[in-house]
Write a protein that holds these residues in place. Structure first.
Motif, PDB file in Angstrom:
ATOM      1  N   THR A   1     -10.751   9.732   3.871  1.00 48.24           N
ATOM      2  CA  THR A   1     -10.817   8.739   2.802  1.00 48.24           C
ATOM      3  C   THR A   1     -11.163   7.385   3.415  1.00 48.24           C
ATOM      4  O   THR A   1     -10.547   6.988   4.413  1.00 48.24           O
ATOM      5  N   PRO A   2     -12.146   6.658   2.873  1.00 45.96           N
ATOM      6  CA  PRO A   2     -12.498   5.342   3.421  1.00 45.96           C
ATOM      7  C   PRO A   2     -11.301   4.391   3.389  1.00 45.96           C
ATOM      8  O   PRO A   2     -10.424   4.502   2.536  1.00 45.96           O
ATOM      9  N   LYS A   3     -11.285   3.442   4.328  1.00 46.97           N
ATOM     10  CA  LYS A   3     -10.193   2.486   4.455  1.00 46.97           C
ATOM     11  C   LYS A   3     -10.664   1.073   4.138  1.00 46.97           C
ATOM     12  O   LYS A   3     -11.838   0.736   4.315  1.00 46.97           O
ATOM     13  N   ASN A   4      -9.724   0.241   3.684  1.00 48.95           N
ATOM     14  CA  ASN A   4     -10.036  -1.165   3.489  1.00 48.95           C
ATOM     15  C   ASN A   4      -9.819  -1.923   4.797  1.00 48.95           C
ATOM     16  O   ASN A   4      -9.504  -1.320   5.833  1.00 48.95           O
TER      17      ASN A   4
ATOM     18  N   PHE B   1       0.777  -1.242   0.000  1.00 51.41           N
ATOM     19  CA  PHE B   1       0.000   0.000   0.000  1.00 51.41           C
ATOM     20  C   PHE B   1       0.808   1.293   0.000  1.00 51.41           C
ATOM     21  O   PHE B   1       0.241   2.344  -0.265  1.00 51.41           O
TER      22      PHE B   1
ATOM     23  N   ASP C   1      -5.900   3.295   2.412  1.00 51.52           N
ATOM     24  CA  ASP C   1      -6.879   4.105   1.695  1.00 51.52           C
ATOM     25  C   ASP C   1      -7.520   3.338   0.549  1.00 51.52           C
ATOM     26  O   ASP C   1      -6.842   2.611  -0.181  1.00 51.52           O
ATOM     27  N   ARG C   2      -8.826   3.526   0.377  1.00 52.77           N
ATOM     28  CA  ARG C   2      -9.501   3.094  -0.841  1.00 52.77           C
ATOM     29  C   ARG C   2      -9.303   4.233  -1.850  1.00 52.77           C
ATOM     30  O   ARG C   2     -10.077   5.191  -1.872  1.00 52.77           O
ATOM     31  N   SER C   3      -8.257   4.141  -2.621  1.00 50.00           N
ATOM     32  CA  SER C   3      -7.816   5.263  -3.442  1.00 50.00           C
ATOM     33  C   SER C   3      -8.879   5.747  -4.433  1.00 50.00           C
ATOM     34  O   SER C   3      -8.907   6.934  -4.790  1.00 50.00           O
ATOM     35  N   LYS C   4      -9.752   4.863  -4.871  1.00 50.49           N
ATOM     36  CA  LYS C   4     -10.796   5.267  -5.804  1.00 50.49           C
ATOM     37  C   LYS C   4     -11.931   6.026  -5.113  1.00 50.49           C
ATOM     38  O   LYS C   4     -12.842   6.511  -5.779  1.00 50.49           O
ATOM     39  N   GLN C   5     -11.863   6.123  -3.784  1.00 55.35           N
ATOM     40  CA  GLN C   5     -12.872   6.862  -3.020  1.00 55.35           C
ATOM     41  C   GLN C   5     -12.232   8.028  -2.261  1.00 55.35           C
ATOM     42  O   GLN C   5     -12.646   8.385  -1.168  1.00 55.35           O
TER      43      GLN C   5
END
Length: 445
Positions: free
Chosen positions: A220-223, A186, A228-232
């Protein structure tokens, strides 16, 4: 927001042990007559121009403000930068480290190279991996010159001999070597690159938001592994019992209805015509953005306003009986500050209509406010800590669910209804099942 990546894999810059510094000792900033400087005073105290490397130290002082270092490295009752703030994360309890100039328990014996490795690569004084809740995935975008300046400033801070408690992490999260795999998966190796197609102001905002400001750490939302959920990007994140709202151009849940001046005012004062900064964001205002200069606040606003809107999700229709019950509770408990039609009182008690935080998919932010209350962040121009009182002692889970549903679906708001089970779960997390005084207990006092 205490300023921390709650959803990241655990631990603030945790270090133990010392190394021999090759740098000469720099003069410490003077302490208060009655003890340590107040946090905001330490962040704004003029650096004596006669001090060696005064310009670099002053630059580092400002950059420590931009990085919001104080919010995490200050525990209740503690001294500035001494750490020890306990953070309840999904992975265990962690404690922020001591980053004062103390040579045994702080970073007084570090070298500038060791500090750079911590900021850029997440490596401790002995080369050990730091957990990515210390925001090196964002800090690594800062330049080496900026890192050196921050280090120069921290070396001048009053030394505080204090060792934070040991983190409480389950196996295998307490094995630091496992972070190497996380970094491979990541950690973005790309350093900050200016976009030639954008203005200097936009690029400065991008540098601050994505680097020292580490806004994506919360927004930023996390997995599942805390990355980071880079597309979000900047679409909002869950902070255990709080919500970091959407910062995109979404007009319902984000900043679509704010202009650049609105954002800059919010960063400067903690309030504007749309909202007021409570919860973890209050400390960000107090110790960071309110102390920044106007140009940088406007640069941040310019960059944020360029973000594309997140997708809008149509909420389900609330039950009309819940709405009626909620309206009655609102009239009884909320109108003295927010007034009968939710218009609030300008820059004192925020309006509730078309409110982005109230319309987030996850209602935890609103429910937390009603249960536990909060204080609005203070600033040099707004020094009074206005408060929202706690209603945990006064309203049942069903009543809080009903009034939350009403607020989330009135005056132009549209959001999913809130259930009593959601309120009950958050009440347990906040340890408010038994009635007791809280910092914001309000009229229970």
């Amino acid at each position: 927001m205490r300023r921390v990546t709650i959803a990241a894999v655990v631990a603030i810059l945790g270090v133990a042990g010392v190394a021999i510094s090759q740098l000469p000792a720099l003069p410490a900033l003077p302490a208060h007559a009655g003890g340590a400087m107040l946090p905001t005073e330490l962040l704004t105290h003029p650096i004596d121009e006669a001090t060696a490397d005064a310009a670099q130290i002053a630059r580092g002082q400002y950059l420590a403000v931009a990085g919001d270092c104080m919010s995490c490295h200050l525990r209740d009752g503690g001294e500035p930068f001494a750490g020890g703030l306990g953070l309840n994360t999904p992975f265990g309890v962690i404690y922020s480290s001591n980053i004062t100039s103390d040579s045994q328990t702080g970073i007084g014996a570090w070298t500038s190279e060791q500090f750079y490795q911590a900021m850029h690569d997440g490596k401790g004084i002995h080369g050990e991996n730091l957990y990515p809740a210390f925001p090196y995935p964002w800090f690594r975008l800062a330049s080496r010159a900026d890192d050196d300046a921050i280090f120069s400033f921290l070396k001048t801070t009053p030394a505080v001999h204090y060792t934070p408690p040991t983190n409480h992490l389950p196996f295998p999260l307490n094995v630091r070597s496992a972070v190497s795999g996380w970094n491979l998966l990541f950690l973005d190796s790309q350093e900050f690159q200016a976009d030639a197609a954008q203005s200097a102001e936009w690029n400065r905002g991008a540098y601050l938001v994505n680097g020292l400001g580490h806004c994506g750490g919360c927004h930023t939302p996390k997995n599942a592994l805390g990355a980071d959920r880079s597309k979000q990007f900047l679409r909002g994140g869950d902070l255990e019992t709080w919500i970091a709202p959407d910062l995109t151009g979404n007009s319902r849940t984000g900043l679509g209805n704010w202009n650049i001046d609105d954002i800059a005012e919010y960063l400067r004062t903690g309030r504007n015509a749309h909202a007021a900064a409570g919860g973890p964001m209050a400390d960000v205002i107090t110790y960071s953005t309110s102390l920044m200069n106007d140009d940088d606040r406007r640069a941040i606003a310019t960059y944020l306003k360029s973000q594309s809107a997140s997708p809008t999700v149509a909420p389900s229709t609330p039950d009309q009986q819940a709405m009626q019950r909620g309206a009655e509770i609102y009239s009884d408990a909320c109108t003295s500050c927010h007034l009968e039609v939710g218009v609030g009182q300008l820059r004192t008690f925020p309006p509730l209509g078309h409110d982005a935080m109230l319309q987030q998919a996850n209602p935890a932010g609103l429910v937390h406010l009603i249960l536990a209350g909060t204080r609005i962040g203070t600033s040099p121009t707004r020094p009074s800590p206005l408060a929202m009182p706690s209603f945990a002692w006064k309203l049942s889970d069903q009543e809080i669910a009903d009034v939350s549903t009403f607020i989330r679906n009135s005056w132009g708001n549209e959001a999913a209804p809130v259930s009593d089970s959601e309120v009950s779960a958050l009440r347990r997390k906040l340890n408010l099942e038994t009635v007791h005084l809280t910092e914001n207990s309000g009229d229970q006092n």
